[in-house]
Design a protein around this motif. Structure first.
Motif, mmCIF file in Angstrom:
data_model
loop_
_atom_site.group_PDB
_atom_site.id
_atom_site.type_symbol
_atom_site.label_atom_id
_atom_site.label_comp_id
_atom_site.label_asym_id
_atom_site.label_seq_id
_atom_site.Cartn_x
_atom_site.Cartn_y
_atom_site.Cartn_z
ATOM 1 N N ASN A 190 61.541 -88.395 -57.687
ATOM 2 C CA ASN A 190 60.207 -87.784 -57.678
ATOM 3 C C ASN A 190 59.640 -87.819 -56.253
ATOM 4 N N GLU A 191 58.419 -87.328 -56.109
ATOM 5 C CA GLU A 191 57.786 -87.268 -54.788
ATOM 6 C C GLU A 191 57.690 -88.656 -54.139
ATOM 7 N N LEU A 192 57.336 -89.662 -54.948
ATOM 8 C CA LEU A 192 57.210 -91.024 -54.416
ATOM 9 C C LEU A 192 58.509 -91.484 -53.761
ATOM 10 N N ARG A 193 59.626 -91.280 -54.464
ATOM 11 C CA ARG A 193 60.900 -91.744 -53.942
ATOM 12 C C ARG A 193 61.329 -90.941 -52.722
ATOM 13 N N GLN A 194 61.219 -89.623 -52.821
ATOM 14 C CA GLN A 194 61.709 -88.777 -51.741
ATOM 15 C C GLN A 194 60.913 -89.021 -50.461
ATOM 16 N N ALA A 195 59.587 -89.113 -50.586
ATOM 17 C CA ALA A 195 58.742 -89.352 -49.407
ATOM 18 C C ALA A 195 59.058 -90.715 -48.799
ATOM 19 N N ALA A 196 59.268 -91.709 -49.650
ATOM 20 C CA ALA A 196 59.559 -93.059 -49.152
ATOM 21 C C ALA A 196 60.857 -93.062 -48.352
ATOM 22 N N ILE A 197 61.899 -92.463 -48.900
ATOM 23 C CA ILE A 197 63.204 -92.479 -48.221
ATOM 24 C C ILE A 197 63.155 -91.662 -46.931
ATOM 25 N N GLU A 198 62.441 -90.520 -46.968
ATOM 26 C CA GLU A 198 62.324 -89.679 -45.771
ATOM 27 C C GLU A 198 61.760 -90.438 -44.573
ATOM 28 N N ARG A 199 60.830 -91.358 -44.842
ATOM 29 C CA ARG A 199 60.156 -92.078 -43.749
ATOM 30 C C ARG A 199 60.773 -93.449 -43.478
ATOM 31 N N SER A 200 61.925 -93.718 -44.091
ATOM 32 C CA SER A 200 62.428 -95.090 -44.075
ATOM 33 C C SER A 200 63.226 -95.479 -42.837
ATOM 34 N N ALA A 201 63.665 -94.505 -42.022
ATOM 35 C CA ALA A 201 64.599 -94.817 -40.930
ATOM 36 C C ALA A 201 64.108 -95.933 -39.994
ATOM 37 N N PRO A 202 62.864 -95.888 -39.501
ATOM 38 C CA PRO A 202 62.436 -96.976 -38.599
ATOM 39 C C PRO A 202 62.387 -98.340 -39.292
ATOM 40 N N HIS A 203 62.033 -98.346 -40.586
ATOM 41 C CA HIS A 203 61.983 -99.618 -41.322
ATOM 42 C C HIS A 203 63.402 -100.152 -41.533
ATOM 43 N N GLN A 204 64.323 -99.265 -41.856
ATOM 44 C CA GLN A 204 65.718 -99.679 -42.037
ATOM 45 C C GLN A 204 66.301 -100.218 -40.738
ATOM 46 N N ALA A 205 65.969 -99.560 -39.625
ATOM 47 C CA ALA A 205 66.497 -100.002 -38.315
ATOM 48 C C ALA A 205 65.972 -101.396 -37.983
ATOM 49 N N TYR A 206 64.686 -101.609 -38.226
ATOM 50 C CA TYR A 206 64.089 -102.935 -37.987
ATOM 51 C C TYR A 206 64.807 -104.004 -38.817
ATOM 52 N N VAL A 207 64.947 -103.744 -40.115
ATOM 53 C CA VAL A 207 65.538 -104.745 -41.008
ATOM 54 C C VAL A 207 66.988 -105.041 -40.616
ATOM 55 N N ALA A 208 67.755 -104.008 -40.325
ATOM 56 C CA ALA A 208 69.167 -104.213 -39.946
ATOM 57 C C ALA A 208 69.260 -105.111 -38.710
ATOM 58 N N GLU A 209 68.388 -104.872 -37.742
ATOM 59 C CA GLU A 209 68.412 -105.664 -36.504
ATOM 60 C C GLU A 209 68.032 -107.131 -36.771
ATOM 61 N N GLN A 210 67.020 -107.352 -37.595
ATOM 62 C CA GLN A 210 66.546 -108.731 -37.833
ATOM 63 C C GLN A 210 67.541 -109.552 -38.645
ATOM 64 N N CYS A 211 68.432 -108.886 -39.361
ATOM 65 C CA CYS A 211 69.400 -109.598 -40.205
ATOM 66 C C CYS A 211 70.549 -110.212 -39.412
ATOM 67 N N ARG A 212 70.645 -109.851 -38.125
ATOM 68 C CA ARG A 212 71.732 -110.414 -37.292
ATOM 69 C C ARG A 212 71.451 -111.875 -36.970
ATOM 70 N N ARG A 213 72.532 -112.648 -36.908
ATOM 71 C CA ARG A 213 72.389 -114.103 -36.725
ATOM 72 C C ARG A 213 71.583 -114.462 -35.479
ATOM 73 N N THR A 214 71.800 -113.736 -34.378
ATOM 74 C CA THR A 214 71.122 -114.048 -33.107
ATOM 75 C C THR A 214 69.608 -113.842 -33.195
ATOM 76 N N ASN A 215 69.149 -113.086 -34.186
ATOM 77 C CA ASN A 215 67.713 -112.807 -34.283
ATOM 78 C C ASN A 215 66.979 -113.705 -35.272
ATOM 79 N N LEU A 216 67.676 -114.711 -35.800
ATOM 80 C CA LEU A 216 67.067 -115.573 -36.825
ATOM 81 C C LEU A 216 66.933 -116.999 -36.295
ATOM 82 N N ALA A 217 65.711 -117.527 -36.316
ATOM 83 C CA ALA A 217 65.435 -118.850 -35.742
ATOM 84 C C ALA A 217 66.175 -119.946 -36.499
ATOM 85 N N PRO A 218 66.657 -120.969 -35.764
ATOM 86 C CA PRO A 218 67.363 -122.072 -36.427
ATOM 87 C C PRO A 218 66.457 -122.773 -37.451
#
Ligand code: OVV
Length: 408
Positions: A190-218
């Motif tokens: 539906n519109e909710l899902r399609q609009a959400a996914i369309e705008r998701s690229a910057p959020h996905q990029a942020y999350v992918a980067e933060q999940c790396r071991r070097t970016n997580l505090a001991p």
């Protein structure tokens, strides 16, 4: 009463034959349903149904939803727990290694997250979470007129959870935005899902980067997940994806659980009075709010073979929509289900799911310490302006809850 699931007759429902259950013309992902789900949920509980709008089965009685949740190999998660069948459609993001997995693969990743979020870990962070809740509530009592969503239900988890994971300060504004995409993406196209996914690229990029071991505090949950790649329980490739599960599921759910609890206290002053009289009810008050509002409203499963629910034949490869919110208000299971009662026996509610996939985090620490702080410090919480609902295909909660909060 109980729901029975048994193997269906091989001939009961072949591909393409009309389902043997009543068809219901209800769209549980439409704005009018979000606004007022109770009447439609009552109709859904009448029978196992087929929802023509999205070509899925719906189960809404407590016993039926419970039975589906407890049969994870027949009602599988590995084909996605949203409407999209991963066997037929490419997932919008790489599948979760825990949510979108079945035993035995699920068992190993689940064991790792259970250890990361173990009672021993919770004990270590408890004092910090408690102090932060008291500070947040103290500040709100000074201001008096606040938005209980932005200023408490969101502000509090944002003040403790990203730190507990070990995230850097920069970019945290992506966290709620990312989770909103994840939970709307379980819904239909539906519109909710399609609009959400369309705008998701910057959020996905942020999350992918933060999940790396070097970016997580001991010392944080994130580093702790990665440490299990040293023991061999998970691979180097799996660790960042498991951290992604914490970021996907750990924040927005808690925000909506807390929002539900505060909304209950604001609407039901008699319950606020009970909580003030006995702050040890804080934990059960949070559970009752999760039952009453069911911040996570629905999840799907996919059938791996022909099966019967309460005598209704369902074919292989069918999507089954579980109405957690309807099950949590099923009068067959609950006395006065539509009454918010923070002294009720809440065990057995399925707001956190049930079975092997049952919520591993449960937000209970955050819920309990905020409600305990309110119980001890606040005299009353009164709605003083327009309540605005937030729309998401899976999460139920508010956009804005203007309240006056008075000092005890
Ligand atoms: C329970 C839940 C919700 C959303 C995402 C995930 C889990 C995940 O594992 O990514």
């Amino acid at each position: 009463m109980s729901a029975s699931i048994t193997s269906a007759q091989a001939t009961a429902h072949g591909g393409g034959t009309p389902p043997s259950v009543p068809h219901l013309d209800v769209d549980p992902f439409a704005i009018d349903f979000f606004e007022n789900p109770c009447p439609a949920q009552e109709a859904l509980r009448e029978a196992v149904v087929y929802l023509d709008k999205w070509s899925v089965y719906g189960v809404a009685r407590h016993a039926q939803v419970h039975a589906v949740l407890n049969d994870p190999l027949i009602f599988c998660s590995s084909r996605g727990v949203g409407l999209s069948d991963f066997r037929k459609e490419k997932p919008w993001r790489p599948p979760s290694l825990i949510l979108e997995a079945d035993p035995p693969a699920h068992t190993r990743t689940r064991a790792v997250l259970s250890k990361v979020l173990s009672p021993a870990m919770m004990k270590q962070i408890r004092d910090g979470f408690l102090a932060a809740a008291e500070a947040n509530v103290d500040e709100l009592l000074q201001r008096r007129h606040i938005d209980a969503i932005a200023d408490l239900a969101e502000a509090y988890p944002l003040s403790v959870f990203p730190n507990a994971i070990g995230l850097r300060q920069e970019g945290r504004e992506h966290l709620l935005a990312y989770a909103a995409v994840v939970f709307s993406a379980f819904g239909p196209p539906n519109e909710l899902r399609q609009a959400a996914i369309e705008r998701s690229a910057p959020h996905q990029a942020y999350v992918a980067e933060q999940c790396r071991r070097t970016n997580l505090a001991p010392g944080g949950f994130g580093a702790c997940v990665h440490a299990f790649s040293d023991t061999g329980e998970i691979t180097l490739k799996e660790a960042p994806l498991l951290v992604r599960s914490l970021l996907s599921a750990g924040l927005d759910t808690t925000v909506n659980g807390l929002g539900a609890a505060i909304y209950c206290l604001a609407r039901f002053p008699d319950q606020m009075a009970k909580l003030r009289a006995d702050p040890s009810l804080a934990r059960n008050a949070f559970e009752e709010a999760v039952r009453f509002e069911s911040p996570v409203q629905t999840f799907f499963r996919t059938t791996t073979r022909e099966v019967e629910i309460d005598g209704h034949a369902i074919g292989e490869g069918e999507k089954v929509l579980m109405f957690l919110g309807a099950a949590n208000r099923d009068p067959r299971r609950w006395d006065e289900p539509d009454r918010n009662d923070l002294t009720r026996r809440t065990s057995g509610h399925i707001g956190f799911g049930a079975g092997v996939h049952m919520c591993v985090g449960q937000a209970r620490l955050e819920g309990e310490v905020v409600l305990a702080a309110l119980a001890r410090k606040a005299a009353s919480i009164e709605i003083n302006g327009p309540v605005k609902r937030r729309y998401n295909n899976t999460l139920r909660g508010l956009e804005s809850l203007p309240v006056t909060i008075k000092l005890a």
